[in-house]
Design an enzyme around this catalytic site. Structure first.
Site, PDB file in Angstrom:
ATOM      1  N   ASN A  12      -5.719  -3.337   9.362  1.00 16.82           N
ATOM      2  CA  ASN A  12      -7.055  -3.935   9.338  1.00 16.82           C
ATOM      3  C   ASN A  12      -7.324  -4.881  10.508  1.00 16.82           C
ATOM      4  OD1 ASN A  12      -7.510  -2.354   7.166  1.00 16.82           O
ATOM      5  ND2 ASN A  12      -7.261  -3.981   5.646  1.00 16.82           N
ATOM      6  N   ARG A  81     -14.407   4.428   7.071  1.00 13.04           N
ATOM      7  CA  ARG A  81     -15.524   3.473   7.134  1.00 13.04           C
ATOM      8  C   ARG A  81     -15.428   2.567   8.354  1.00 13.04           C
ATOM      9  NH1 ARG A  81     -18.352   2.258   3.177  1.00 13.04           N
ATOM     10  NH2 ARG A  81     -18.580   0.123   3.896  1.00 13.04           N
ATOM     11  N   CYS A 105     -17.253   4.481  -1.263  1.00 11.60           N
ATOM     12  CA  CYS A 105     -15.937   5.124  -1.386  1.00 11.60           C
ATOM     13  C   CYS A 105     -15.439   4.916  -2.808  1.00 11.60           C
ATOM     14  CB  CYS A 105     -14.956   4.590  -0.349  1.00 11.60           C
ATOM     15  SG  CYS A 105     -14.199   3.039  -0.800  1.00 11.60           S
ATOM     16  N   ARG A 110     -20.068  -0.285  -1.469  1.00 11.92           N
ATOM     17  CA  ARG A 110     -19.786  -0.880  -0.148  1.00 11.92           C
ATOM     18  C   ARG A 110     -20.970  -0.831   0.815  1.00 11.92           C
ATOM     19  NH1 ARG A 110     -13.629   0.562   1.416  1.00 11.92           N
ATOM     20  NH2 ARG A 110     -13.845  -1.369   2.562  1.00 11.92           N
ATOM     21  N   PRO A 111     -22.058  -1.547   0.529  1.00 13.37           N
ATOM     22  CA  PRO A 111     -23.228  -1.570   1.423  1.00 13.37           C
ATOM     23  C   PRO A 111     -22.894  -2.239   2.758  1.00 13.37           C
ATOM     24  CG  PRO A 111     -23.398  -3.285  -0.252  1.00 13.37           C
ATOM     25  CD  PRO A 111     -22.179  -2.465  -0.607  1.00 13.37           C
ATOM     26  N   ILE A 112     -23.736  -2.078   3.781  1.00 13.78           N
ATOM     27  CA  ILE A 112     -23.516  -2.733   5.080  1.00 13.78           C
ATOM     28  C   ILE A 112     -24.710  -3.594   5.474  1.00 13.78           C
ATOM     29  CG2 ILE A 112     -21.846  -1.036   5.970  1.00 13.78           C
ATOM     30  CD1 ILE A 112     -24.429  -0.077   7.641  1.00 13.78           C
ATOM     31  N   ASP A 113     -25.434  -4.095   4.466  1.00 12.26           N
ATOM     32  CA  ASP A 113     -26.637  -4.908   4.735  1.00 12.26           C
ATOM     33  C   ASP A 113     -26.313  -6.150   5.561  1.00 12.26           C
ATOM     34  OD1 ASP A 113     -26.637  -7.091   1.963  1.00 12.26           O
ATOM     35  OD2 ASP A 113     -25.180  -5.490   2.311  1.00 12.26           O
ATOM     36  N   LEU A 114     -25.132  -6.739   5.396  1.00  7.70           N
ATOM     37  CA  LEU A 114     -24.792  -7.949   6.161  1.00  7.70           C
ATOM     38  C   LEU A 114     -24.544  -7.622   7.634  1.00  7.70           C
ATOM     39  CD1 LEU A 114     -22.413  -9.602   3.538  1.00  7.70           C
ATOM     40  CD2 LEU A 114     -24.750 -10.350   4.115  1.00  7.70           C
ATOM     41  N   ARG A 388      -2.933   6.845   5.266  1.00  8.20           N
ATOM     42  CA  ARG A 388      -3.992   6.125   5.988  1.00  8.20           C
ATOM     43  C   ARG A 388      -3.591   4.690   6.276  1.00  8.20           C
ATOM     44  NH1 ARG A 388      -9.814   6.596   3.659  1.00  8.20           N
ATOM     45  NH2 ARG A 388     -10.032   5.411   5.607  1.00  8.20           N
TER      46      ARG A 388
HETATM   47  C1  EPZ Z   1     -12.078  -4.964   4.538  1.00  8.02           C
HETATM   48  O1  EPZ Z   1     -13.100  -4.095   4.057  1.00  8.02           O
HETATM   49  C2  EPZ Z   1     -10.768  -4.163   4.446  1.00  8.02           C
HETATM   50  N1  EPZ Z   1     -10.915  -2.948   5.230  1.00  8.02           N
HETATM   51  C3  EPZ Z   1     -10.499  -3.785   2.992  1.00  8.02           C
HETATM   52  O2  EPZ Z   1      -9.203  -3.175   2.936  1.00  8.02           O
HETATM   53  C4  EPZ Z   1     -10.431  -5.046   2.145  1.00  8.02           C
HETATM   54  O3  EPZ Z   1     -10.315  -4.671   0.794  1.00  8.02           O
HETATM   55  C5  EPZ Z   1     -11.738  -5.855   2.321  1.00  8.02           C
HETATM   56  O4  EPZ Z   1     -11.969  -6.149   3.716  1.00  8.02           O
HETATM   57  C6  EPZ Z   1     -11.700  -7.178   1.578  1.00  8.02           C
HETATM   58  O5  EPZ Z   1     -10.619  -7.949   1.981  1.00  8.02           O
HETATM   59  C7  EPZ Z   1     -10.695  -3.027   6.576  1.00  8.02           C
HETATM   60  O6  EPZ Z   1     -10.427  -4.069   7.152  1.00  8.02           O
HETATM   61  C8  EPZ Z   1     -10.807  -1.748   7.352  1.00  8.02           C
HETATM   62  P1  EPZ Z   1     -15.889  -6.738   3.050  1.00  8.02           P
HETATM   63  P2  EPZ Z   1     -14.649  -4.469   4.285  1.00  8.02           P
HETATM   64  O7  EPZ Z   1     -17.011  -6.498   3.977  1.00  8.02           O
HETATM   65  O8  EPZ Z   1     -14.780  -5.151   5.586  1.00  8.02           O
HETATM   66  C9  EPZ Z   1     -19.620  -6.558   0.022  1.00  8.02           C
HETATM   67  C10 EPZ Z   1      -7.594  -1.522   2.474  1.00  8.02           C
HETATM   68  O9  EPZ Z   1      -7.094  -1.223   1.380  1.00  8.02           O
HETATM   69  N2  EPZ Z   1     -20.457  -6.349   1.221  1.00  8.02           N
HETATM   70  O10 EPZ Z   1     -15.119  -8.006   3.171  1.00  8.02           O
HETATM   71  O11 EPZ Z   1     -15.451  -3.279   4.027  1.00  8.02           O
HETATM   72  C11 EPZ Z   1     -18.676  -5.369  -0.224  1.00  8.02           C
HETATM   73  O12 EPZ Z   1     -19.306  -4.318  -0.900  1.00  8.02           O
HETATM   74  C12 EPZ Z   1      -9.112  -1.786   2.587  1.00  8.02           C
HETATM   75  O13 EPZ Z   1      -6.953  -1.661   3.538  1.00  8.02           O
HETATM   76  C13 EPZ Z   1     -21.832  -6.347   1.083  1.00  8.02           C
HETATM   77  O14 EPZ Z   1     -22.362  -6.530  -0.006  1.00  8.02           O
HETATM   78  O15 EPZ Z   1     -14.861  -5.521   3.088  1.00  8.02           O
HETATM   79  C14 EPZ Z   1     -17.561  -6.024  -1.027  1.00  8.02           C
HETATM   80  O16 EPZ Z   1     -17.930  -6.093  -2.363  1.00  8.02           O
HETATM   81  C15 EPZ Z   1      -9.863  -1.399   1.344  1.00  8.02           C
HETATM   82  N3  EPZ Z   1     -22.586  -6.128   2.198  1.00  8.02           N
HETATM   83  C16 EPZ Z   1     -17.488  -7.423  -0.414  1.00  8.02           C
HETATM   84  O17 EPZ Z   1     -18.740  -7.666   0.245  1.00  8.02           O
HETATM   85  C17 EPZ Z   1     -22.033  -5.944   3.449  1.00  8.02           C
HETATM   86  O18 EPZ Z   1     -22.751  -5.729   4.437  1.00  8.02           O
HETATM   87  C18 EPZ Z   1     -16.360  -7.620   0.605  1.00  8.02           C
HETATM   88  O19 EPZ Z   1     -16.450  -6.576   1.551  1.00  8.02           O
HETATM   89  C19 EPZ Z   1     -20.624  -5.959   3.567  1.00  8.02           C
HETATM   90  C20 EPZ Z   1     -19.852  -6.171   2.438  1.00  8.02           C
END
Ligand code: EPZ
Length: 409
Positions: A12, A81, A105, A110-114, A388
């Site tokens: 990561n 992703r 997934c 997992r939205p990307i609004d932020l 992966r």
């Molecule tokens: C990263 O995912 C990691 N992936 C994930 O690891 C890890 O579980 C996660 O961070 C939390 O620590 C990578 O680094 C490639 P987030 P990411 O944005 O960046 C919500 C593994 O097993 N959210 O911190 O996608 C989201 O849905 C993987 O190695 C929004 O609502 O996680 C979640 O509920 C799985 N809007 C929360 O925030 C957004 O735009 C945290 O997500 C972005 C996120």
């Protein structure tokens, strides 16, 4: 399980740092890059975009004198992703990007609004249509942005906006930034390659735009989740493992919980000795963004707590659907009840072998660990999920005494 195991570089961290290397026209050498399916997918993507890449023996050499393609195709993004990190890099380098929208997934929508909110704050004209994120800007302009999400901070959005902001005119201040060690690692890489990032590791990160690119050599941090997985394996199997090439500080919350459950951990700067000879006891785990207990370790702990006497609980606060390993563990005789975002685990004396199906990366690791401690021979299918995120997983387990082998379907 007994012996020594060396931890690989962090998946990561490696993924966003390879993407961030697109920003520079200079030569980039990255060390300690794990040889994983996801890393190979990211290499495929940056090569498509225009990079010349050499990857061998965990060293990646990359040079992107010219951007040939400004898009990330569906066929690559659907596999991983984290492909969305090229959005920030292409915006910083070329003020334009077209990135296939990563769908949800197994573990959640997992939205990307932020990510989009952050790009808009930098003056990017961005929209989502026909399954693509379309982004362009005359010039990125530094700006303040708060990236607080419904589940707290976002690792992905913090990193993507931080990378984009290195190409902006003026300063960007990200508040409610994620503090994960991987976020810090990307920021440190950007600074070594000539950018000006500060505050990483806190909830406020400042990026002074338009650094001057320079040739860079950088080694990514060890994988704290891989290290945590082996630490759980030591306690689950009642063994003792010396885990080297890791950073115990990065998984303090995990080791604290392991000690609370009866494990014994001797922490050093770059290694730790974990033994599971102690009497086990039930615990309560509450998942939270760093420095809280990582969501990427809850599945492995569920496998451990399934055979710890008493009633344990795990509260998953980050992803909506990350208890899929529970039904598989129940096939092995585990006593687990899911109540909304909480798993209630009544420890049983021993699990028994079964045919199991992996659903995602960390769930598959937990099923392999459970199989190691179960009576009889367990078979885990769909282990492509493991490849992966774990480098040479079964070789490393075998070197610790595990009787495990990969069989083709
Ligand atoms: C990263 O995912 C990691 N992936 C994930 O690891 C890890 O579980 C996660 O961070 C939390 O620590 C990578 O680094 C490639 P987030 P990411 O944005 O960046 C919500 C593994 O097993 N959210 O911190 O996608 C989201 O849905 C993987 O190695 C929004 O609502 O996680 C979640 O509920 C799985 N809007 C929360 O925030 C957004 O735009 C945290 O997500 C972005 C996120």
């Amino acid at each position: 399980m007994h012996g020594n195991v060396r931890i690989s570089g962090a998946k990561n961290s490696a993924l966003p740092i390879i993407a961030a290397s697109l920003v520079s026209t200079k030569k980039v050498i990255l060390e300690n890059i794990p040889d994983l399916v996801d890393v190979r997918t990211m290499i495929e993507l940056v090569e498509y975009i225009g990079s010349e890449v050499e990857f061998s023996h965990n060293t990646l050499k990359m040079h992107t004198p010219k951007i040939k393609n400004f898009d990330a195709p569906y066929d690559i993004v659907r596999k991983m992703r984290a492909s969305y990190y090229v959005l920030g890099a292409l915006m910083a380098r070329s003020n334009q990007a077209k990135v296939s929208l990563p769908g949800g997934c197994a573990i959640g929508p997992r939205p990307i609004d932020l990510h989009i909110k952050g790009m808009k704050a930098l003056g990017v004209d961005i929209n989502v249509s026909e399954g693509f994120i379309n982004a362009k800007a005359k010039k990125l302009i530094g700006h303040d942005v708060n990236l607080q999400g419904p589940k707290g901070t976002s690792v992905g959005a913090t990193i993507n906006v931080m990378i984009a902001a290195t190409g902006a005119k003026g300063d960007t201040v990200i508040s409610s930034a994620a503090c994960e060690p991987e976020v810090v690692d990307v920021a440190d890489f950007l600074n070594v390659s000539g950018c000006h990032v500060s505050g990483q590791g806190t909830h406020t990160i400042v990026i002074k735009g338009s650094g001057s690119a320079k040739d860079v050599e950088y080694a990514v941090i060890p994988d704290r989740i891989e290290a945590g997985t082996f630490a759980v394996a030591a306690v689950l199997t009642g063994g003792s493992i010396n885990i080297t090439g890791c950073c115990p500080e990065h998984l303090a919350s995990v080791l604290d919980k392991l000690e609370e459950s009866g494990g014994r951990v001797t922490r050093k700067k770059n290694s730790m000795f974990v033994n599971g000879h102690g009497r086990k006891q039930a615990i309560n785990v509450y998942v939270a963004p760093f420095p809280g207990f990582p969501t990427d370790m809850q599945a492995q702990f569920m496998a451990l707590l399934a055979t710890v006497p008493g009633t344990s609980t795990i509260k998953e606060t980050i992803f909506e659907n990350r208890f899929m390993q529970a039904v598989e563990l129940m096939r092995m005789g585990a006593d687990i009840t899911i109540e909304g975002d909480t798993a209630v685990i009544n420890g049983v004396r021993q699990l028994s072998s079964a045919y199991l199906m992996a659903s995602d990366l960390r769930a598959s690791a937990s099923l392999v660990l459970a199989g190691l401690a179960a009576k009889g021979e367990t078979i885990v299918r769909r282990i492509y999920h493991l490849d992966r995120g774990y480098e040479k997983f079964e070789e490393k387990l075998r070197s610790l005494g595990a009787r495990i082998e990969r069989q083709s379907e």
